[in-house]
Write an enzyme that holds these catalytic residues in place. Structure first.
Site: not given
Ligand code: HPA
Length: 268
Positions: A56, A78, A80, A203-204
Site C-alpha cells: 500500500h 486499516h 488493524y 479487513m477494510s
Molecule cells: N481474509 C481477510 N482478508 C483478506 C483475505 C482473507 O482471506 N484475503 C485477502 N484479504
C-alpha cells in the site's frame, strides 16, 4: 473548508472530479492510466493516513481516466494498524469538501464460495459488520444514525455490471464481511461467516462505506478475490499470497473500471 481540502483544491486547479476511487492491494497500477496526473503525497494533506502496510502506498493522484476526471487514492488506513476505525474520516471529508460525490472502494478479499475462485472480482451488494466497532462511535450529532439499507448504490452497481458485460468480464456479486484482522480468520469463523450470509471476507472497506454514507457520498465497492477463506483450501493463508494474487483479479477489475469510465459516468 478544512486545510486538506483547501490544499487539494489548489493543487487540482480547474480539475473538479466528482468520483474518487480507493485502490486496494493490486490496483495501485491504475494510477498509470491517468492523463495529466497531479500527484499529492498524503504527507502533504493534513489528516490523511500514514499507511504502513506493504503493498500500500500513500498518495492521492488526480487526473483524467478514460476521458473523465477522477481522484485515485493509492493507500488507505486499516483499523488493524492502530485500532482507529475512523482513520479514513479526514481523508473522506477532504474529498467531499473538494467536490467528490461518489466513492468507489476496492479491496482484496477471501472468497467463501468455491465458484468464485482467486482471480475473480466481486461487486459488493451489502456488508456485515460484526466487528463490534464502528467509525461513527463518538460522533456527537444525530447524523451518526446513518441508514445503511441502500449503502451500495443501485445505479452504480447497474453501471458497473453493464461495464463488466461490455468488457467481457464476469463480475460476481455478494456480501462482504469485515473482520478486523490483522490475523486471518479461523476455519470456524469462515464457516460461521458463510452461515450468516457472507460471500467474501476482508479487513477494510466497511468503515469507509459507513463514513462515506455519513458524508452523503454515493458508494460502490469491488473485491478482488485473492484466496479461498481459511480452511477451504489446503495450506496457510499469508499476506504474500494476497500480494501475489491481487494483480490477477486487479487486471480484471481495471478493465471493468476503464469501461465504466469510458461510458461517460451516466450512473454517477
Ligand atoms: N481474509 C481477510 N482478508 C483478506 C483475505 C482473507 O482471506 N484475503 C485477502 N484479504
Amino acid at each position: 473548508m478544512t486545510r486538506a481540502a483547501a490544499i487539494l483544491r489548489e493543487r487540482l486547479g480547474a480539475l473538479v472530479p466528482r468520483v474518487a476511487l480507493v485502490l486496494g492491494s493490486g490496483l495501485s497500477g491504475l494510477v498509470e492510466h491517468l492523463d495529466k496526473p497531479v500527484r499529492v503525497p498524503y504527507a502533504e494533506l493534513p489528516g490523511f493516513p500514514r499507511s504502513g502496510v506493504s503493498g500500500h502506498k500513500g498518495e492521492l493522484v488526480a487526473g483524467i481516466f478514460e476521458g473523465e476526471p477522477i481522484i485515485m487514492l493509492a493507500g488507505r488506513a486499516h483499523y488493524y494498524e492502530h485500532g482507529d476505525a475512523a482513520a479514513m474520516r479526514p481523508a473522506l471529508e477532504c474529498l467531499q469538501e473538494a467536490g467528490v460525490t461518489t466513492l468507489i472502494l476496492t479491496n482484496a478479499a477471501g472468497s467463501l464460495k468455491a465458484e468464485m475462485p482467486p482471480g475473480s472480482v466481486m461487486l459488493i451488494t451489502d456488508h456485515i459488520n460484526f466487528s463490534g466497532t464502528n467509525p461513527l462511535i463518538g460522533e456527537q450529532t444525530d447524523r451518526r444514525f446513518v441508514g445503511m439499507s441502500e449503502a451500495y448504490d443501485r445505479g452504480l452497481r447497474a453501471g458497473l455490471q453493464e461495464a463488466a458485460r461490455k468488457a467481457g468480464e464476469v463480475l460476481h456479486e455478494g456480501v462482504y464481511m469485515w473482520f478486523s484482522g490483522p490475523s486471518f480468520e479461523t476455519p470456524a469463523e469462515i464457516r460461521a461467516a458463510r452461515m450468516i450470509g457472507a460471500d467474501a471476507v476482508g479487513m477494510s472497506t466497511v468503515p469507509e462505506v459507513i463514513l462515506a454514507r455519513f458524508l452523503g457520498l454515493k458508494v460502490a465497492g469491488c473485491s478482488v478475490i485473492t484466496n479461498l477463506g481459511a480452511g477451504m483450501a489446503a495450506g496457510e493463508l499469508s499476506h504474500e499470497e494476497t500480494k501475489d494474487m491481487a494483480p490477477v483479479g486487479g487486471e480484471r477489475l481495471a478493465r471493468i473500471l476503464r469501461q465504466f469510465f469510458a461510458e461517460g459516468l451516466e450512473h454517477v
